[in-house]
Motif scaffolding. Sequence first.
Motif, PDB file in Angstrom:
ATOM      1  N   TYR A   2       3.869   3.770  -3.882  1.00  0.00           N
ATOM      2  CA  TYR A   2       3.957   3.173  -2.552  1.00  0.00           C
ATOM      3  C   TYR A   2       4.704   1.854  -2.688  1.00  0.00           C
ATOM      4  O   TYR A   2       4.845   1.321  -3.784  1.00  0.00           O
ATOM      5  CB  TYR A   2       2.572   2.975  -1.924  1.00  0.00           C
TER       6      TYR A   2
ATOM      7  N   GLU B 273      -9.300  -1.651   4.581  1.00  0.00           N
ATOM      8  CA  GLU B 273      -7.993  -1.556   5.242  1.00  0.00           C
ATOM      9  C   GLU B 273      -7.180  -0.331   4.870  1.00  0.00           C
ATOM     10  O   GLU B 273      -6.204  -0.007   5.548  1.00  0.00           O
ATOM     11  CB  GLU B 273      -7.149  -2.796   4.910  1.00  0.00           C
ATOM     12  N   TYR B 274      -7.494   0.357   3.746  1.00  0.00           N
ATOM     13  CA  TYR B 274      -6.475   1.209   3.116  1.00  0.00           C
ATOM     14  C   TYR B 274      -6.238   2.549   3.810  1.00  0.00           C
ATOM     15  O   TYR B 274      -5.240   3.223   3.511  1.00  0.00           O
ATOM     16  CB  TYR B 274      -6.781   1.423   1.630  1.00  0.00           C
ATOM     17  N   GLN B 275      -7.098   2.945   4.738  1.00  0.00           N
ATOM     18  CA  GLN B 275      -6.835   4.213   5.408  1.00  0.00           C
ATOM     19  C   GLN B 275      -6.264   3.997   6.791  1.00  0.00           C
ATOM     20  O   GLN B 275      -6.774   3.150   7.530  1.00  0.00           O
ATOM     21  CB  GLN B 275      -8.129   5.029   5.470  1.00  0.00           C
ATOM     22  N   PRO B 276      -5.239   4.723   7.202  1.00  0.00           N
ATOM     23  CA  PRO B 276      -4.612   5.833   6.480  1.00  0.00           C
ATOM     24  C   PRO B 276      -3.300   5.484   5.783  1.00  0.00           C
ATOM     25  O   PRO B 276      -2.694   6.367   5.199  1.00  0.00           O
ATOM     26  CB  PRO B 276      -4.315   6.813   7.620  1.00  0.00           C
ATOM     27  N   LEU B 277      -2.851   4.229   5.804  1.00  0.00           N
ATOM     28  CA  LEU B 277      -1.480   3.955   5.345  1.00  0.00           C
ATOM     29  C   LEU B 277      -1.391   3.276   3.980  1.00  0.00           C
ATOM     30  O   LEU B 277      -0.311   2.914   3.537  1.00  0.00           O
ATOM     31  CB  LEU B 277      -0.708   3.149   6.406  1.00  0.00           C
ATOM     32  N   GLY B 278      -2.540   3.116   3.291  1.00  0.00           N
ATOM     33  CA  GLY B 278      -2.505   2.574   1.939  1.00  0.00           C
ATOM     34  C   GLY B 278      -2.821   1.097   1.873  1.00  0.00           C
ATOM     35  O   GLY B 278      -3.028   0.428   2.889  1.00  0.00           O
ATOM     36  N   PRO B 279      -2.856   0.539   0.661  1.00  0.00           N
ATOM     37  CA  PRO B 279      -3.204  -0.874   0.458  1.00  0.00           C
ATOM     38  C   PRO B 279      -2.137  -1.796   1.058  1.00  0.00           C
ATOM     39  O   PRO B 279      -0.958  -1.479   1.028  1.00  0.00           O
ATOM     40  CB  PRO B 279      -3.225  -1.030  -1.069  1.00  0.00           C
ATOM     41  N   PHE B 280      -2.577  -2.943   1.571  1.00  0.00           N
ATOM     42  CA  PHE B 280      -1.630  -3.874   2.205  1.00  0.00           C
ATOM     43  C   PHE B 280      -2.033  -5.308   1.831  1.00  0.00           C
ATOM     44  O   PHE B 280      -1.602  -5.815   0.803  1.00  0.00           O
ATOM     45  CB  PHE B 280      -1.628  -3.618   3.719  1.00  0.00           C
TER      46      PHE B 280
ATOM     47  N   ASN C 233     -11.539   1.537  11.097  1.00  0.00           N
ATOM     48  CA  ASN C 233     -10.944   0.198  11.008  1.00  0.00           C
ATOM     49  C   ASN C 233      -9.900  -0.065  12.098  1.00  0.00           C
ATOM     50  O   ASN C 233      -9.509  -1.216  12.315  1.00  0.00           O
ATOM     51  CB  ASN C 233     -10.323  -0.014   9.618  1.00  0.00           C
TER      52      ASN C 233
ATOM     53  N   LEU D  99      -2.318   6.575  -1.248  1.00  0.00           N
ATOM     54  CA  LEU D  99      -1.682   5.255  -1.173  1.00  0.00           C
ATOM     55  C   LEU D  99      -0.714   5.101  -0.007  1.00  0.00           C
ATOM     56  O   LEU D  99      -0.048   4.082   0.106  1.00  0.00           O
ATOM     57  CB  LEU D  99      -0.993   4.920  -2.505  1.00  0.00           C
ATOM     58  N   GLY D 100      -0.628   6.107   0.862  1.00  0.00           N
ATOM     59  CA  GLY D 100       0.193   5.965   2.059  1.00  0.00           C
ATOM     60  C   GLY D 100       1.556   6.625   1.939  1.00  0.00           C
ATOM     61  O   GLY D 100       1.919   7.178   0.893  1.00  0.00           O
ATOM     62  N   PRO D 101       2.352   6.583   3.018  1.00  0.00           N
ATOM     63  CA  PRO D 101       3.673   7.223   3.032  1.00  0.00           C
ATOM     64  C   PRO D 101       4.635   6.541   2.052  1.00  0.00           C
ATOM     65  O   PRO D 101       4.584   5.332   1.879  1.00  0.00           O
ATOM     66  CB  PRO D 101       4.166   7.007   4.471  1.00  0.00           C
ATOM     67  N   PHE D 102       5.520   7.321   1.455  1.00  0.00           N
ATOM     68  CA  PHE D 102       6.460   6.771   0.465  1.00  0.00           C
ATOM     69  C   PHE D 102       7.818   7.449   0.659  1.00  0.00           C
ATOM     70  O   PHE D 102       8.622   6.996   1.466  1.00  0.00           O
ATOM     71  CB  PHE D 102       5.869   6.978  -0.937  1.00  0.00           C
TER      72      PHE D 102
END
Lengths: 438, 438
Positions: free
Chosen positions: A170, A254-261, B162, B258-261
């Motif tokens: 990612y 925070e990580y769902q659904p688009l991953g860690p930020f 969230n 980990l989200g879209p890549f």
Amino acid sequence: MSLINESHDPSLKSWVAQANEPGSDFPIQNLPFAVFRRKGSDEAFRGGIAIGDQIVDLGAAAGSGVFSGEAASGATACGDASLNRLMAMGPSIWSALRLALSRALRTGAPEATILAGTLAPQAQAEYTVPARIGDYTDFYTSVHHATNIGKLFRPDNPLMPNYKWVPIGYHGRASSIGVSGQAFSRPIGQTLPPGATQPELGPCKRLDYELELGIFVGTGNESGMQVPITEAESHVFGLCLLNDWSARDIQAWEYQPLGPFLSKNFATTISPWIVTMDALAPYRVPFTRPESDPQPLPYLDSTQQREAGAIDVQLEVCIETEAMRAARTPGARLSLTSYRHAYWTIAQMVAHHTVNGCNLQPGDLLGTGTLSGPSLDQAGALIELTAGGKQLVDLPNGEQRTFLEDGDVVIMRGWCQKAGAARIGFGDCYARVLPAMC
Amino acid sequence: MSLINESHDPSLKSWVAQANEPGSDFPIQNLPFAVFRRKGSDEAFRGGIAIGDQIVDLGAAAGSGVFSGEAASGATACGDASLNRLMAMGPSIWSALRLALSRALRTGAPEATILAGTLAPQAQAEYTVPARIGDYTDFYTSVHHATNIGKLFRPDNPLMPNYKWVPIGYHGRASSIGVSGQAFSRPIGQTLPPGATQPELGPCKRLDYELELGIFVGTGNESGMQVPITEAESHVFGLCLLNDWSARDIQAWEYQPLGPFLSKNFATTISPWIVTMDALAPYRVPFTRPESDPQPLPYLDSTQQREAGAIDVQLEVCIETEAMRAARTPGARLSLTSYRHAYWTIAQMVAHHTVNGCNLQPGDLLGTGTLSGPSLDQAGALIELTAGGKQLVDLPNGEQRTFLEDGDVVIMRGWCQKAGAARIGFGDCYARVLPAMC
């Protein structure tokens, strides 16, 4: 893949005496690159290579006329404040510069007198991030880490069905990448406390490190053009140590659904020295996975990768607490592992990243993801060592940790050694946790 | 927040005649920025502002001496090949330059003669990405999109717990951001076909667009320093249109955990023109959410945001197929919506992004995420309009689509209009899908 040549000969010695000391990270067989200047000065940052406890100022060396041809072109590019121009030049220039430096730094080299005038002591240097990093991508290449962490976030489904097919990655944050020595404030963020029905804002309570290697892209690819796996390593300039600081409580919320930020993008620390793929050639090992696992799809497979796709880099994490510093006791090792345990190789990361036509550029950084080994004492993050914060880690001075406390310094080190080859090291990658700013 | 002043007066006319035509995107009340040069030339790219069907070459205008003080400083910075230097200067300079341009471009302005010499026709211009984008972050601020898409990926759990607390975002790819007019190859990637037990590699079969706005960061913040919500908009330079191309089949297989890549990073298209926050001041509307929803945490809340945090930008997506081009029929509208329906505001995005100390830099780009409105014909992506590819979309020429086909051009447009204010537009954001390269 880089070949072994005269520059790897373990019997070579340098006229820079400290390079010949046993245990030096920077013998003449290593020759890693950094961007440096005199500590506390307002000099321009410029490229250099490490030899023993010294740095060769490459722009100055180029100006002195000790290099010719491709090596001279490469050294001249290192006069810039970042290594991007050198990185864009490609493996032929990188190898020519390495060979010229190897010859000029050997005991008895006629260039010694001139080159000695371009040396700067590492003890008096400060470093900066060695490239303008356009994009930073973090992968997830340790199946042991993915399984350990998956158990904590998704006990019913630790390893996703895609893991053994896709080198999961990612995009991370480029702006907050700092060089070893950085200090950063404990991040503030939203978390959902256990049992709570609504989140709260406050300083992270579960601050962690992640032991990784960073991979600097050398030559890029045009948008729409894939890099085949057989050519992938020729696009890689070299490796550094990387600490992907992580706020586990912020991440979980925070990580769902688009991953860690925000759980990751407050700071990432890399070592100043980039060890080239050339320097790592002697330490290649076969890339294997269990026979019961799916074998890689053709675009992620090659004979060369199977025979020598992995690299045996020893990796160590240590912690130095405020109390240790006050008592002048050394930092304590938290884990020791090797990069050879990774489930996906560097070439697989590059081939996968570009299979859709995504363009890589010189100076882009890829992280390997946390490099946990197969056993628990080889785990590359506290969340694994403490089973999600449930088991205390005992430190030799009587302190204990679940996650990091303010004032803690985390130090990562890496080195390669084997019979018949020199020992080469990555130097230190360290950074300190400061209290939250609120 | 930007204030309404004389530059917004709807009765103002310009000596550039086309700016006064009804329906012009670029009347004197707009004055958006781009980076351009003469089409097909090897001129240096430089900054300009749109007026009617012309571009004022700002560096040339600065050189001609028509501006003074802060406006002259701002115009001079626009002589660069990117707007980063202007973006870093802050709202006082941006507003001064806008006011000076508004006065100099009005009917009867004494500067007309000199400024006319710096005009370049838009019909003869080509554009580039208007800033060096250090980091690109994509948010997910439409609750309607999040719900629609969540139903497809997670029927049992469409909207994550969230969502109504956290302005969800993730890091995207900066290197593959292109300007309107770009063409890109259909991406290739791993997908898991329905019913299959192992993935295959091949061209994306479910290629989609996403209708978004892009937000260019102006002044940044130091690492470790939060931007409070009351100051957040002063860090924003302006907005553009953004198409976040998405490979839905690749996304479904790769995105956990980990989200879209690769499903996103092959191409992102933005409009050349950046409409400033100053220009958008007349179109602000209250930011409201249902009373039954949780209200934002204090760091995401302010009176000013509640009163006028949203912006009523009308947004349209059209498709132009090969067959339409061959028959010389116009493109067909796929949906029409407004940015006012977003669940999180621009200021909330900036305050959230920096709450952990993450440093933003001038030229960074934030995407709003797909801006679907409350009803299905306001959806900003084909995956929503076709219920995940299950319902065909009928085009006026008899063609049908579930996802995009090779040769399709997607065109996005945006504009603001209301009683008592001028109509201003964003220009077009379009790009074409080319066949896969394999």
